[in-house]
Motif scaffolding. Structure first.
Motif, mmCIF file in Angstrom:
data_model
loop_
_atom_site.group_PDB
_atom_site.id
_atom_site.type_symbol
_atom_site.label_atom_id
_atom_site.label_comp_id
_atom_site.label_asym_id
_atom_site.label_seq_id
_atom_site.Cartn_x
_atom_site.Cartn_y
_atom_site.Cartn_z
ATOM 1 N N ILE A 304 0.851 -1.198 0.000
ATOM 2 C CA ILE A 304 0.000 0.000 0.000
ATOM 3 C C ILE A 304 0.881 1.239 0.000
ATOM 4 O O ILE A 304 1.756 1.382 0.855
ATOM 5 C CB ILE A 304 -0.898 0.046 1.253
ATOM 6 C CG1 ILE A 304 -1.718 -1.229 1.328
ATOM 7 C CG2 ILE A 304 -1.801 1.268 1.228
ATOM 8 C CD1 ILE A 304 -2.693 -1.242 2.465
ATOM 9 N N LEU A 306 2.519 3.530 -3.287
ATOM 10 C CA LEU A 306 3.502 3.122 -4.301
ATOM 11 C C LEU A 306 4.428 4.282 -4.651
ATOM 12 O O LEU A 306 4.609 4.640 -5.809
ATOM 13 C CB LEU A 306 2.771 2.600 -5.547
ATOM 14 C CG LEU A 306 1.736 1.497 -5.275
ATOM 15 C CD1 LEU A 306 0.985 1.123 -6.538
ATOM 16 C CD2 LEU A 306 2.404 0.264 -4.665
ATOM 17 N N LYS A 329 -3.591 5.661 -3.548
ATOM 18 C CA LYS A 329 -4.737 6.417 -3.033
ATOM 19 C C LYS A 329 -5.603 7.014 -4.142
ATOM 20 O O LYS A 329 -6.785 7.248 -3.957
ATOM 21 C CB LYS A 329 -4.263 7.527 -2.098
ATOM 22 C CG LYS A 329 -3.395 8.563 -2.754
ATOM 23 C CD LYS A 329 -3.061 9.679 -1.801
ATOM 24 C CE LYS A 329 -2.159 10.661 -2.518
ATOM 25 N NZ LYS A 329 -1.690 11.732 -1.754
ATOM 26 N N ALA A 385 3.385 1.225 2.903
ATOM 27 C CA ALA A 385 4.503 2.159 2.656
ATOM 28 C C ALA A 385 3.954 3.533 2.278
ATOM 29 O O ALA A 385 4.378 4.126 1.286
ATOM 30 C CB ALA A 385 5.423 1.610 1.573
ATOM 31 N N ASN A 413 6.342 -0.275 6.744
ATOM 32 C CA ASN A 413 7.698 0.089 6.334
ATOM 33 C C ASN A 413 8.173 1.371 7.033
ATOM 34 O O ASN A 413 9.136 1.994 6.602
ATOM 35 C CB ASN A 413 7.722 0.287 4.808
ATOM 36 C CG ASN A 413 9.116 0.398 4.261
ATOM 37 O OD1 ASN A 413 9.949 -0.459 4.542
ATOM 38 N ND2 ASN A 413 9.402 1.439 3.508
ATOM 39 N N SER A 415 10.008 4.176 9.051
ATOM 40 C CA SER A 415 11.441 4.195 9.361
ATOM 41 C C SER A 415 11.710 4.551 10.810
ATOM 42 O O SER A 415 12.837 4.434 11.250
ATOM 43 C CB SER A 415 12.195 5.148 8.431
ATOM 44 O OG SER A 415 11.411 6.216 8.023
ATOM 45 N N PHE A 437 12.390 -1.725 4.880
ATOM 46 C CA PHE A 437 13.250 -1.915 3.700
ATOM 47 C C PHE A 437 14.124 -0.672 3.532
ATOM 48 O O PHE A 437 13.842 0.373 4.100
ATOM 49 C CB PHE A 437 12.395 -2.085 2.435
ATOM 50 C CG PHE A 437 11.675 -3.403 2.331
ATOM 51 C CD1 PHE A 437 10.563 -3.663 3.112
ATOM 52 C CD2 PHE A 437 12.094 -4.375 1.439
ATOM 53 C CE1 PHE A 437 9.877 -4.863 3.008
ATOM 54 C CE2 PHE A 437 11.424 -5.589 1.321
ATOM 55 C CZ PHE A 437 10.306 -5.834 2.105
#
Ligand code: NAI
Length: 727
Positions: A304, A306, A329, A385, A413, A415, A437
């Motif tokens: 989710i 991109l 979205k 993400a 994801n 940070s 990642f």
């Protein structure tokens, strides 16, 4: 360790037995030598087959034996290979599945080589700081020519059997059992002259433009891993096969091997290799571990958001042949992402084809783009993400709770945000996990895997396994702000800003840290990643922007020194490469070539004047030590707080996610090599000079280790536990 059996009338079979992969230890080598000698005098054996037990030929020399060092009384591998090659009886190597390193050297000593279809051969020594030291650098170029031999020896790549046959490394590949085929071949060739099959007697094939070819190849090799010795020494050894007779080439190979062995880099690279394996063996304080938890299969995943990260994660999943639902979205962002992902996958497909692998994304129907959350109902894993915004992330996870099947795992994801807070909004906190990642996500090897308070061992095992399937390395860490990698990075970045204020320049610091071995210096990295990423995070923390309390001194936060320098640049729209200017100037937005920017230098001088900072000349030593030792100091703090379970985990994270030079073994290994008392002394000196920078205050755990006489790195976790038990 090596058996001698009868394969057929007049064919002896020597089988190496050192499960699981028949690594060639000193004991195996002695046994092998004895069996080869025996075969040579056995009047009933006219030909000999060498193979490995348990369906594997050999994974090469036993890396554990390297710590013992080069010893006088050990049997040399080179002498055993030479003994085989000199034999008056034909030797056939029957290669099942793998012949790596010393395994391939043995096979090259044999007069013929047969392998099964799925076999792979290669010389991975370069990756652990060495070179093939049993004649491999002299025999392989004689067999397949310099360009192909260099490509294998300098990169350490594995070559599949079909390619090895084309190159001439193998004489035959067979569908069936290669040992049977080798026995048949041995009977057929018995009595034929062996001279032409002895590689040491051959000349290395010459190229018309050999000199030019070699100088060009050397330039490429030097770029491969700046500062790392082994690729260049591998090159020098292969080069010797062109200009020197075999025996002299072997002497050169030995000399270069010794140089590498004693350089310190081999030790660091072997440590890095083993550190990754140690990090994979996770264990939780409650005793759950990699041994007991069962990973669940991920048959279908979803991503989710991109943007930069989401696109890379989609590509990484597709490359691992996992079907992906990719969600955005709105239509505009979905179309942008669709184009970017398609282009990236086309490039990846080409790259994989060049390596002899296939990836047909259309045939396998691996990708589905959508705006509809309903399309996520049957996925086994979602990786979110979207922007780094807790409110938005919670909104997404709330929706996921509703639409995803109950057993689906939910990864984020993020940070630095709190995994527990994200999990708290869902109906399955035990299945929520951090999957951090690194950019570009389809290239970078690291996934920092963050377990929250409720994350189940099954969820951890599943993501660790997924990392492996994706060809990445997963490292489990505790949930805290910034996790492991970004906490170390913040410490390092903070010093770079302070040093800039005190008189250095981005150009100078980048050069010094690139010479240390980082691919890119800190300011080039910052321009590449985007200064706005850290800026948004600092705004979120109230360190800058509208939420900063009125009257806060510009260069202080909570009584500690703070550099507003990167914030001011962002306020001026200087986000780095994406806006064409940051610490450096680029020819256009998105440009890649960093140029020194007179505007920035002028701005920096004004900034210093405004903030009354007197500049001074800063030595290279101070720049290196303040940047690296503050990062290391943070590593000790993280260890003592058990955010990372062991120094190997920190080192694996820093090598695979943050560009730390592998041949320097990771920050914690580097600290142990420099010597902990030295690190402590220097930190104390810099802390005294900068009492307002708490990150330079030596960590109590580092101080404790020095008091204990600097125990070896592998003992540090137990000392942390002992400390916790006392509290
Ligand atoms: P980005 O800004 O490039 O992409 C975010 C994407 O999420 C955008 O395409 C946006 O349209 C989409 N999005 C926003 N709201 C959405 C919604 N409600 N539904 C679906 N899609 C939505 O951000 P980036 O850099 O890819 O970062 C994503 C996450 O990864 C953040 O949490 C960030 O902290 C983290 N991260 C970023 C790294 C980096 O180097 N950029 C490195 C590691 C983690």
């Amino acid at each position: 360790m090596a058996e001698y059996v009868r394969g057929a009338p007049e064919v002896a079979v020597i089988r190496m037995c050192n499960p699981p992969l028949n690594a060639i230890s000193d004991v195996t080598l002695r046994a092998l030598k004895e069996k080869v000698k025996h075969a040579n005098i056995d009047p009933t054996a006219k030909a000999v087959v060498i193979c490995g037990a348990n369906g594997k030929f050999s994974a090469g020399a036993d890396i554990k034996g390297f710590s013992v060092g080069i010893q006088k009384d050990t049997v040399s591998m080179e002498s055993v290979v030479a003994l085989i090659e000199k034999s008056e009886k034909p030797f056939v190597a029957a290669i099942e599945d793998i012949a790596f390193g010393g395994g391939l050297e043995l096979a090259l000593g044999c007069h013929y080589r047969i392998a099964n279809m799925k076999a792979q051969v290669g010389f991975p020594e370069v990756t652990i700081g060495l070179l093939p030291g049993a004649g491999g650098t002299q025999r392989l170029p004689r067999l397949i020519g310099v360009p192909a031999a260099l490509d294998m020896i300098v990169t350490g790549k594995y070559v599949p059997a079909t390619e090895a046959l084309k190159l001439g490394i193998l004489d035959e590949i067979v569908e069936e059992n290669p040992i049977e085929a080798a026995i048949k071949l041995a009977r057929r060739i018995s009595g034929q002259p062996l001279g032409p099959r002895r590689l040491s007697l051959k000349q290395t094939p010459q190229l018309p433009n050999m000199k030019a070819f070699l100088s060009e190849a050397l330039l490429k090799v030097k770029k491969q891993a700046p500062g790392c010795l082994s690729p260049e020494m591998c090159f020098r050894a292969v080069e010797a096969s062109v200009y020197l007779p075999f025996a002299e080439g072997i002497r050169k190979e030995k000399e270069l091997f010794r140089l590498l062995f004693t350089s310190g880099q081999a030790k660091a690279l072997q440590y890095a290799f083993l550190a990754q394996r140690i990090s994979e063996k996770w264990i939780l304080p409650n005793g759950a571990s990699w041994k007991t938890a069962s990973p669940q299969p991920i048959r279908k995943a979803a991503v989710i958001g991109l943007g930069t990260m989401g696109q890379g994660i989609v590509v990484a999943l597709v490359k691992a042949k996992i079907p992906v639902v990719a969600l955005e979205k709105d239509k505009k962002h979905l179309e942008i992402a669709r184009k970017a992902i398609k282009a990236c996958l086309e490039r990846e497909t080409l790259r994989m084809q060049q390596k002899g692998k296939t990836l047909d994304i259309h045939k396998a129907k691996l990708l589905h783009f959508t705006l509809d959350f309903g399309a996520l109902k049957d996925v086994d894993l979602v990786i979110e993400a979207v922007f780094e915004d807790m409110v938005l992330k919670k909104e997404i996870f709330c929706k996921l709770s509703e639409v995803c099947k109950p057993e689906a795992f939910l990864g984020t994801n993020t940070s630095c945000l709190d995994i527990d807070e994200i999990a708290s909004i869902t109906n399955r906190p035990q299945q929520v996990i951090g999957t951090h990642f690194f950019s570009p996500a389809h290239v970078m090897k690291l996934i920092e895997i963050i377990h929250g308070q409720h994350t189940s061992p099954t969820a951890i095992a599943t993501i660790m396994k997924l990392a492996k399937i994706m060809g990445k390395c997963g490292v489990l860490v505790e949930n805290c702000f910034g996790f492991v990698g970004n906490q170390l990075l913040n410490s390092y970045n903070e010093q770079t800003y302070f040093l800039l204020e005190e008189g250095s320049t981005p150009e100078e610091m980048d050069k010094i840290l690139e010479e240390f071995g980082f691919k890119l210096g800190p300011f080039k990295v910052s321009d590449l990643a985007g200064l706005d990423v850290g800026w948004k995070s600092r705004i979120g923390q109230g360190l800058t922007g509208a939420n900063l309390p009125l009257g806060t001194p510009p260069c202080q936060r909570d009584g500690k020194r703070y550099s507003p320098l990167p914030d001011v640049l962002c306020e001026q729209g200087r986000y780095g490469q994406k806006t064409g200017k940051g610490w450096y100037l680029y020819d256009k937005p998105g440009g890649k070539t960093a140029k020194s920017d007179p505007w920035f230098h002028n701005f920096l001088q004004n900034y210093r004047n405004v903030h009354n900072i007197t500049t001074r000349t800063i030595t290279q030593e101070e720049i290196l030590e303040r940047c690296l030792y503050s990062l290391i100091n943070e590593g000790f703090r993280i260890l003592s707080e058990e955010i990372a379970s062991c120094p190997e985990a920190i080192d694996t994270i820093y090598i695979n996610g943050y560009g730390w030079p592998r041949h320097k073994g990771g920050p914690m290994f580097y600290a142990s090599e420099i010597g902990l008392p030295q690190i402590l002394r220097k930190l104390q000196k810099y802390a005294e000079a900068n009492p307002d920078i708490p990150k330079l205050q030596p960590s109590p755990f580092l101080q404790k280790l020095v008091t204990l006489g600097s125990p070896p790195l592998k003992n540090w976790p137990s000392l942390v536990r002992a400390q916790q038990n006392k509290l």
